[in-house]
Structures are given as C-alpha cells and as structure tokens.
Design a protein around this motif. Structure first.
Motif, PDB file in Angstrom:
ATOM      1  N   ARG A 146      -6.307 -11.781  59.843  1.00 34.81           N
ATOM      2  CA  ARG A 146      -5.935 -10.726  58.639  1.00 34.81           C
ATOM      3  C   ARG A 146      -6.270 -11.564  57.315  1.00 34.81           C
ATOM      4  NH1 ARG A 146      -1.921  -7.871  61.610  1.00 34.81           N
ATOM      5  NH2 ARG A 146      -0.801  -9.777  61.682  1.00 34.81           N
ATOM      6  N   LEU A 147      -5.963 -12.926  57.303  1.00 32.24           N
ATOM      7  CA  LEU A 147      -6.191 -13.592  56.137  1.00 32.24           C
ATOM      8  C   LEU A 147      -7.945 -13.649  55.517  1.00 32.24           C
ATOM      9  CD1 LEU A 147      -4.091 -16.950  56.793  1.00 32.24           C
ATOM     10  CD2 LEU A 147      -3.652 -14.782  55.456  1.00 32.24           C
TER      11      LEU A 147
ATOM     12  N   MET B 283      -9.920 -11.439  56.649  1.00 34.86           N
ATOM     13  CA  MET B 283     -10.244 -10.054  56.348  1.00 34.86           C
ATOM     14  C   MET B 283      -9.799  -9.799  54.957  1.00 34.86           C
ATOM     15  SD  MET B 283      -9.054  -8.458  59.864  1.00 34.86           S
ATOM     16  CE  MET B 283      -8.720  -6.721  59.404  1.00 34.86           C
ATOM     17  N   ALA B 284      -8.558 -10.401  54.588  1.00 36.31           N
ATOM     18  CA  ALA B 284      -8.035 -10.213  53.036  1.00 36.31           C
ATOM     19  C   ALA B 284      -9.076 -10.869  51.927  1.00 36.31           C
ATOM     20  CB  ALA B 284      -6.889 -10.745  52.897  1.00 36.31           C
ATOM     21  N   SER B 285      -9.576 -12.010  52.399  1.00 36.11           N
ATOM     22  CA  SER B 285     -10.369 -12.567  51.490  1.00 36.11           C
ATOM     23  C   SER B 285     -11.821 -11.812  51.511  1.00 36.11           C
ATOM     24  CB  SER B 285     -10.881 -14.074  52.237  1.00 36.11           C
ATOM     25  OG  SER B 285     -11.954 -14.721  51.471  1.00 36.11           O
ATOM     26  N   MET B 286     -12.217 -11.447  52.525  1.00 38.24           N
ATOM     27  CA  MET B 286     -13.401 -10.461  52.507  1.00 38.24           C
ATOM     28  C   MET B 286     -13.322  -9.245  51.319  1.00 38.24           C
ATOM     29  SD  MET B 286     -15.860 -11.613  55.051  1.00 38.24           S
ATOM     30  CE  MET B 286     -15.886 -11.112  56.681  1.00 38.24           C
TER      31      MET B 286
ATOM     32  N   THR C 277     -15.588 -17.340  52.229  1.00 38.50           N
ATOM     33  CA  THR C 277     -14.136 -17.197  53.058  1.00 38.50           C
ATOM     34  C   THR C 277     -13.937 -18.378  53.883  1.00 38.50           C
ATOM     35  OG1 THR C 277     -14.346 -14.858  52.941  1.00 38.50           O
ATOM     36  CG2 THR C 277     -12.861 -15.713  54.626  1.00 38.50           C
TER      37      THR C 277
ATOM     38  N   ILE D  81     -10.451 -20.098  52.954  1.00 39.71           N
ATOM     39  CA  ILE D  81      -9.503 -19.757  53.673  1.00 39.71           C
ATOM     40  C   ILE D  81      -9.441 -20.496  55.071  1.00 39.71           C
ATOM     41  CG2 ILE D  81      -8.322 -17.658  54.682  1.00 39.71           C
ATOM     42  CD1 ILE D  81      -8.515 -17.516  51.427  1.00 39.71           C
TER      43      ILE D  81
ATOM     44  N   PHE E   1     -14.164  -3.858  58.265  1.00 43.67           N
ATOM     45  CA  PHE E   1     -14.007  -4.806  59.165  1.00 43.67           C
ATOM     46  C   PHE E   1     -14.468  -4.272  60.624  1.00 43.67           C
ATOM     47  CE2 PHE E   1     -10.668  -5.492  55.777  1.00 43.67           C
ATOM     48  CZ  PHE E   1     -11.283  -6.641  55.310  1.00 43.67           C
TER      49      PHE E   1
ATOM     50  N   ALA F  84     -18.076  -5.704  54.002  1.00 44.08           N
ATOM     51  CA  ALA F  84     -16.884  -5.718  53.628  1.00 44.08           C
ATOM     52  C   ALA F  84     -16.634  -6.262  52.080  1.00 44.08           C
ATOM     53  CB  ALA F  84     -15.541  -6.215  54.244  1.00 44.08           C
ATOM     54  N   HIS F  85     -17.065  -7.295  51.979  1.00 42.02           N
ATOM     55  CA  HIS F  85     -16.809  -8.097  50.800  1.00 42.02           C
ATOM     56  C   HIS F  85     -17.536  -7.452  49.278  1.00 42.02           C
ATOM     57  CE1 HIS F  85     -20.275 -10.157  51.984  1.00 42.02           C
ATOM     58  NE2 HIS F  85     -20.819 -10.545  50.782  1.00 42.02           N
TER      59      HIS F  85
ATOM     60  N   PHE G 131      -2.422  -5.273  53.664  1.00 41.18           N
ATOM     61  CA  PHE G 131      -2.562  -5.457  55.000  1.00 41.18           C
ATOM     62  C   PHE G 131      -0.946  -5.551  55.644  1.00 41.18           C
ATOM     63  CE2 PHE G 131      -6.638  -7.166  53.790  1.00 41.18           C
ATOM     64  CZ  PHE G 131      -7.388  -6.917  54.415  1.00 41.18           C
TER      65      PHE G 131
ATOM     66  N   ALA H 122      -0.619 -10.581  54.823  1.00 46.64           N
ATOM     67  CA  ALA H 122      -1.828 -11.479  54.947  1.00 46.64           C
ATOM     68  C   ALA H 122      -2.031 -12.150  53.347  1.00 46.64           C
ATOM     69  CB  ALA H 122      -3.117 -10.566  55.286  1.00 46.64           C
TER      70      ALA H 122
ATOM     71  N   PHE I 140      -2.457 -15.606  51.258  1.00 46.78           N
ATOM     72  CA  PHE I 140      -2.862 -16.912  51.555  1.00 46.78           C
ATOM     73  C   PHE I 140      -1.847 -17.911  51.441  1.00 46.78           C
ATOM     74  CE2 PHE I 140      -6.405 -14.685  49.756  1.00 46.78           C
ATOM     75  CZ  PHE I 140      -7.016 -14.124  50.821  1.00 46.78           C
TER      76      PHE I 140
ATOM     77  N   HIS J 280      -1.858 -21.135  51.686  1.00 45.45           N
ATOM     78  CA  HIS J 280      -1.993 -22.420  50.919  1.00 45.45           C
ATOM     79  C   HIS J 280      -2.349 -22.006  49.432  1.00 45.45           C
ATOM     80  CE1 HIS J 280      -5.733 -20.807  52.144  1.00 45.45           C
ATOM     81  NE2 HIS J 280      -6.338 -21.587  51.094  1.00 45.45           N
ATOM     82  N   MET J 281      -1.937 -21.062  48.918  1.00 46.20           N
ATOM     83  CA  MET J 281      -2.131 -20.828  47.439  1.00 46.20           C
ATOM     84  C   MET J 281      -0.882 -20.211  47.001  1.00 46.20           C
ATOM     85  SD  MET J 281      -5.634 -18.949  47.433  1.00 46.20           S
ATOM     86  CE  MET J 281      -7.329 -19.236  48.437  1.00 46.20           C
TER      87      MET J 281
ATOM     88  N   TYR K 158      -7.237 -14.488  43.178  1.00 43.62           N
ATOM     89  CA  TYR K 158      -8.390 -14.584  44.045  1.00 43.62           C
ATOM     90  C   TYR K 158      -9.527 -13.586  43.875  1.00 43.62           C
ATOM     91  CZ  TYR K 158     -10.570 -15.828  48.511  1.00 43.62           C
ATOM     92  OH  TYR K 158     -11.409 -16.560  49.606  1.00 43.62           O
TER      93      TYR K 158
ATOM     94  N   ARG L 209      -1.974  -8.037  44.382  1.00 43.99           N
ATOM     95  CA  ARG L 209      -3.205  -8.673  44.661  1.00 43.99           C
ATOM     96  C   ARG L 209      -4.491  -7.566  45.040  1.00 43.99           C
ATOM     97  NH1 ARG L 209      -3.985 -12.381  50.193  1.00 43.99           N
ATOM     98  NH2 ARG L 209      -3.859 -10.313  50.776  1.00 43.99           N
TER      99      ARG L 209
END
Lengths: 274, 368
Positions: free
Chosen positions: A161-162, A164-167, A176, A180, B64, B84-85, B93, B97, B99, B101-102, B110, B158
């Motif tokens: 999902r991380l 997917m969230a990035s995309m 991504t 990520i 997705f 998707a992007h 989500f 979901a 991130f 590390h941020m 982001y 976000r």
C-alpha cells in the motif's frame, strides 16, 4: 527460582557457544605479538616486530589491497544484481521462477572447488585469470545469493500500500522504487553487501585457482605463506584481516546507533511543527 | 502549475462513469459487468460484505487493478489506459499507508512535489492541509509517533493537499475505535462539504454508509443490488439481501396475490400495499412493529400476529422486544420505553401489529 536457574543456564550455554566459536579466532591475536620466532601458544613476551616485518615485504600490502579492491567491487556488484534479482522474484510474474531461483542460489550449494576449477578453465581461455575483473566476476557470483536472500526477506515485508500511495500521489514506478521501496529495504541491502564483502574477503578456494604472480588475494598469499614460513608474521596478517571484518560490523553497528539517536532527537526537538 | 490537467483550476468535483467493469480471478467473478454513474461532487459509498467486490472496484478506479473489461471515465474522459500515477485522484488507504521514513510534513508534501507544484507554494499548501485536519502542530513527527486517529488525519491531508477532484477512500476508519470513528465520520462529511469534490467511500459498515453518504451503492458478489439514497435503501430495499444487510428487518416469506400476502409458515394473510407485485418476501422494520400484551383486534389499516416474548433488551432511549411466533419465526420490535409497566416481559403472550403501508413486499433477488 526455577526461572532464575533457567535464565542462568541459558546465559552459561550462550557464553560457552560464544567461546567455542570465538576462541580459535582470538588465539591468533596474542600469537601475533609473541616474541617467539615460531607460531606457538601460549605466546611469550610482547613485540610489534611481526607487524613491522609486514611493512618490509610489499607483497603483503599488494595482496591486501587486491583483496580489498575485489571484495569492495564484488560487494557493490552483488548488491545491484542481487537486489534486481530479488525484485524480479518477489514482484515479477514470469515462467520458470523456481528454476531461476535454484540457479541463483546454486553458488551456495555447489562446492567452491568445482566452481574454482570450472571458472579457471573458462577464464584461462579468455585471459581473465589473475585479473581484478575475473576475481570480481566470480566473487559477485558467490555474493549475489546472500544479497538476494536478504533483500527478498525485506521486500516481502514491505507494505504494498505504501507503493500504491506513492503512485497515487503522482510518483512513477521508478521514482516510487527509489523514494519508498529502497529506503525500506536498505538495511537488507547493507546486510547482504556485508555478507558479500566478507565472502569475497576470505574466499580462498576459488581464489587459489584464479591467483598467480600478477594478482594474488590475501587469503591465497596467507595459505601459500604458511607452507614456507612459520613465524608469527602470518598471525599478524591474520589479525589485520580480522580487523577489517570487525571494522565492517562496527561501522554498521555505529550506523544503526546514530540512526536511532537521530530518530529519538527528532521526537524530543519537536515543538513548533511545520 | 502542476502538469496534470485534473489538478488545475477550477477545482470542482468530477463525475465518474463506471461502465460495465468486469474482473475475474480464475474461476471467480469479482465484478460482473458493474455500471455506476457517480455524480460530480457527491458522496457515494460502495457498501458490501467482504468479497462483494467493493474494494476491487475502487482499486480499478484508482488504477491499481486492471479490469478485464469495461471502461472508467472521469468527466467523460476514459482513464482505463492512464497509469495510476497520472490519474490525479486522491486516495486514503486502509491502515493509512503513511511513509514511515518521512515526517508528517514530508508525507503531505510528497504529492505536491511529485505533481510538480512550484516549490514556493508547497509549505503554505502543506500547512493549510494540516491545519484543516487540526494537525498543524505535528508536522515534524514521524507516523509511528502518532495515534491511529492522528495518522488517519494525516492520510486525509496527504490525499487532498494537491487538490484532486475526486477523493477515493478504502475503509479508512476500519482500524479505529467506535468513538473516534464517529467523530471522524463527521469530520469527513464536513471536509466533503467544504471542498465540494467527489468522494467515493468504501465500507462494510452499513451504519457508517447511512450516516455519511449522499448515495449508496450496495454490492453483493460482484453486482450492484441497489443504488440509492440512504432513505431509499432503508425504506425501500430492492431485494431480500438489501433488506437484511441494511439495518434490522423482520422477514416473512410467502406469496403475494393482489393486496394480500400469504405467509404459509405463520398461517397468516397480511394486507399489503405497494412494493413488488410478484414479491416473495414481506419486510417490516423493527421500529414499525407495535407490541401489546394479550389479544388485540387489529384496526382495518393494521396487520396483527400473535407471538410470545423471548427477551427484552433495555437500550436507554428505547428497547427491543424479541418475540417468537407459533411457527418459530424470531422477530424483533423496537419501541419506546413505556412510562408505566406494560406487562411485556419474557414468556408473556403478545400481539404484534403494524400499519399496512409499513410492510414492504420485496423480490427475493434484485433485478439486474
């Protein structure tokens, strides 16, 4: 009471196993500063003489730098290839996944002496023996499985999902991966790289086939040395080789410690927010 | 200006047309040629049990999951072949979901960075989005240092910071406890009102769907069995499944002839009005049933059924009375708590009555 006894028993057992593994290695350290002209235990007196002698013979330094160069290059190459292989195996959809995995893991199973012989015959033809490139190619082959196993374990644990969230937020697949996925599997990649480095650094069987007057790695030179000289110079060089490995672990350990401290600081320094 | 035309002014909600979307996994049909028109700016909920295909449909809209047939159009433009992007749809989500590390700030920034918003505008937009969900003071935190509710708010910020015209939400409140969930339901509704964009919300919780939605699409095993407002779904379910999934319902099986419904198991004939002419199910909601001790004769606009009380549950504002009919049917009535004792307690024989128009005749299966 029983709990304390169990605990004490476990600690004792762990200490014994630790000693069993470490003592033979640690014996080398006092021997390298012994005044005796032969490799003896227990050591007598104290001297840096054998380390001084290493300096006098430039071939030791040559072998050590060759080993370092080969180990570093093959570790880097192993990380790149091993990570790509892991990505394909965990994320990709392609036929013959099982056989591909077996081939990639084969260097762990096939005896090194067979690999050494086969590679020697092949490389002799194309002039790759006694070259850094030749060594790096073979050692990368041995290092890739370690990286792959580590990175596979890391990738499986990454929450899809991380990505997917990035995309969804506008990052393409490559972006991504680097922003990520890579940070998530970086510890696994570093662990794999360390394994690959150490595998190359102390690999002697294949290296014997590949070595010659132009290029010899440190383990091969040590192995050759023990047969002609039995003075503690070898103990000294062993100590130094050991130091390189201990150093690797220290660097990684320190890195983790710094990371943890930084993470903690970011919490305590939080006050004003954005 | 960001590259994606969907993110440029004017920022109103977009309409989404789901056109005969099909998804098959091996022998299992997950989505069976589902069509659905989502209006610009509405709050539409995809409601269904697990395995109904609601999440799959949302993921197809988000890009997705690839559909095996059909088309999705946003404002009339097909997005089926858009990755998707590049779709520019916001999404919240399951399990947030974020991130790990941020920092919170970087999580929210982001999307702005990836969508190519000018650097100088980013801090202001992030601050505004975090302010909107009352998280402005926690920008430097890492997600792991936030509570579940706070993480949910960051995930919302976000998803909307880059001003998408559609916000997709996949069971966003599933992991939160009841109190927090209800609070966030209200906040999400407020966000919907303030932003005026299209919300597509996925949940398995029928109460949540009734609370939040303009319209609900109820899915069962890959088909939409009913699409309508919360009132329509509750008062006029399209089939037995819809009646049983939304709220609590008392169901009699039988056969309709004209304005009479024959209920063979209770050997009763109930008067009915409206509903499906060929329906085989009669539904009465618990709050429409009246319970009186002993025998009562029904008025002309009422139906009556004798039963025995099996349990009474006190709920504070009202109570539920569980009864069993002679044939063993378990029914439930929800009534106000009477000021004086009305003698209704377990074991007492009672008569259930309801107004003819409160009984609704439904088909067993929805027409597709």
């Amino acid at each position: 009471m029983t709990r304390i006894l169990t605990r004490a028993g476990l600690i004792l057992l762990a200490a014994l196993i630790g000693a069993y593994i470490l003592l033979p290695i640690l014996i080398i350290l006092p021997m390298s500063v012994s005044e005796s002209a032969f490799l003896t235990f227990p050591p007598q007196g104290f001297t840096w003489q054998w380390f001084e002698e290493l300096k006098l013979d430039p071939t030791w330094l040559e072998a050590a730098t060759a080993s370092l160069r080969v180990a570093a290059l093959s570790a880097i190459l192993s990380v790149v290839l091993g990570t790509l292989a892991a990505l394909a195996l965990v994320r990709g959809r392609f036929p013959f996944r099982g056989p591909v995995l077996m081939v990639l893991l084969a260097p762990l199973i096939v005896p090194y002496v067979i690999i050494g012989l086969a590679v020697y015959i092949a490389f002799l033809e194309i002039g790759l023996t006694e070259t850094t490139l030749g060594f790096v190619l073979v050692h990368t082959c041995l290092g890739v499985p370690y990286v792959m196993i580590n990175v596979c374990a890391g990738l499986v644990a990454v929450d899809r999902r991380l990505e997917m969230a990035s995309m969804n937020l506008g990052a393409g697949p490559v972006s991504t991966f680097f922003r990520i996925t890579l940070p998530a599997i970086l510890p696994n990649m570093l662990a794999g790289a360390l394994f690959a480095f150490i595998t190359s650094w102390d690999e002697v069987v294949v290296a014997i086939f590949m070595s010659g007057p132009t290029l010899t790695t440190l383990p091969v030179k040590m192995w050759a040395g023990i047969r002609v000289q039995i003075d503690p110079t070898l103990a000294a060089i062993s100590s130094l080789a050991l130091l390189v490995i201990v150093g690797c672990f220290l660097i990684i350990g320190l890195g983790r410690l710094v990371q943890r401290l930084l993470a903690r600081r970011s919490v305590s320094s939080d006050s004003t927010g954005v | 200006m960001p590259k994606n035309p969907n993110l440029q002014e004017p920022r109103t909600g977009a309409s989404i047309e789901v056109d005969r979307i099909r998804k098959v996994y091996g022998p299992a049909t997950i989505l069976n040629d589902v069509s659905l028109d989502i209006r610009a700016g509405e709050f539409l909920t995809l409601l269904g049990a697990s395995g109904s295909g609601k999440s799959t449909l949302l993921n197809i809209v988000a890009g997705f999951i690839k559909s095996d047939g059909g088309d999705v159009r946003v404002d009339g433009h097909s997005i089926t072949s858009v990755p998707a992007h590049k779709r520019g749809l916001g999404m919240v989500f399951q399990h947030y979901a974020l991130f790990p590390h941020m920092s919170v700030y970087d999580n929210v920034a982001y999307g702005l960075r990836r969508h190519g918003f000018p650097k100088s505008e980013i801090p202001g937009m992030v601050a505004e989005a975090l302010e909107m969900v009352e998280m402005g003071h926690l920008g430097k935190r890492r997600p792991a240092e936030l509570s579940g509710g706070q993480q949910q708010r960051v995930a919302l910020a976000r998803a909307v910071v880059f001003r998408p015209r559609v916000l997709l939400m996949d069971e966003p409140l599933g992991a939160l406890d009841k109190m927090l969930r209800e609070q966030l339901q209200l906040e999400i509704r407020r966000l919907h009102k303030d932003m005026g964009i299209t919300f597509v919300f996925v949940t398995h919780d029928q109460e949540e769907a009734l609370t939040m939605s303009d319209r609900i699409a109820l899915l069962e095993r890959g088909d939409i069995v009913q699409l309508g407002t919360p009132e329509e779904l509750y008062d006029a379910p399209s089939c037995r499944y819809a009646a049983e999934f939304i709220g609590i319902s008392n169901i009699f099986a039988g056969k309709r002839e004209g304005d009479l419904f024959t209920d063979p198991s209770n050997q009763a004939v109930h008067k009915v009005a409206g509903g499906a002419a060929d329906g085989t199910v009669l539904m009465v909601r618990p709050e429409r049933l009246r319970v009186a001790a002993g025998q009562t004769t029904p008025a002309t606009h009422e139906n009556a059924l004798p039963a025995v009380v099996s349990d009474c549950v006190y709920l504070g504002s009202d109570r539920t009375v569980h009864v069993r009919t002679a044939s063993g049917d378990e029914l439930v009535a929800r009534t106000e708590v009477p000021r004086a004792d009305d003698g209704i307690r377990p074991g007492v024989a009672v008569t259930l009555t309801w107004n003819v128009e409160d009984g609704r005749v439904l088909p067993e299966e929805a027409r597709r």
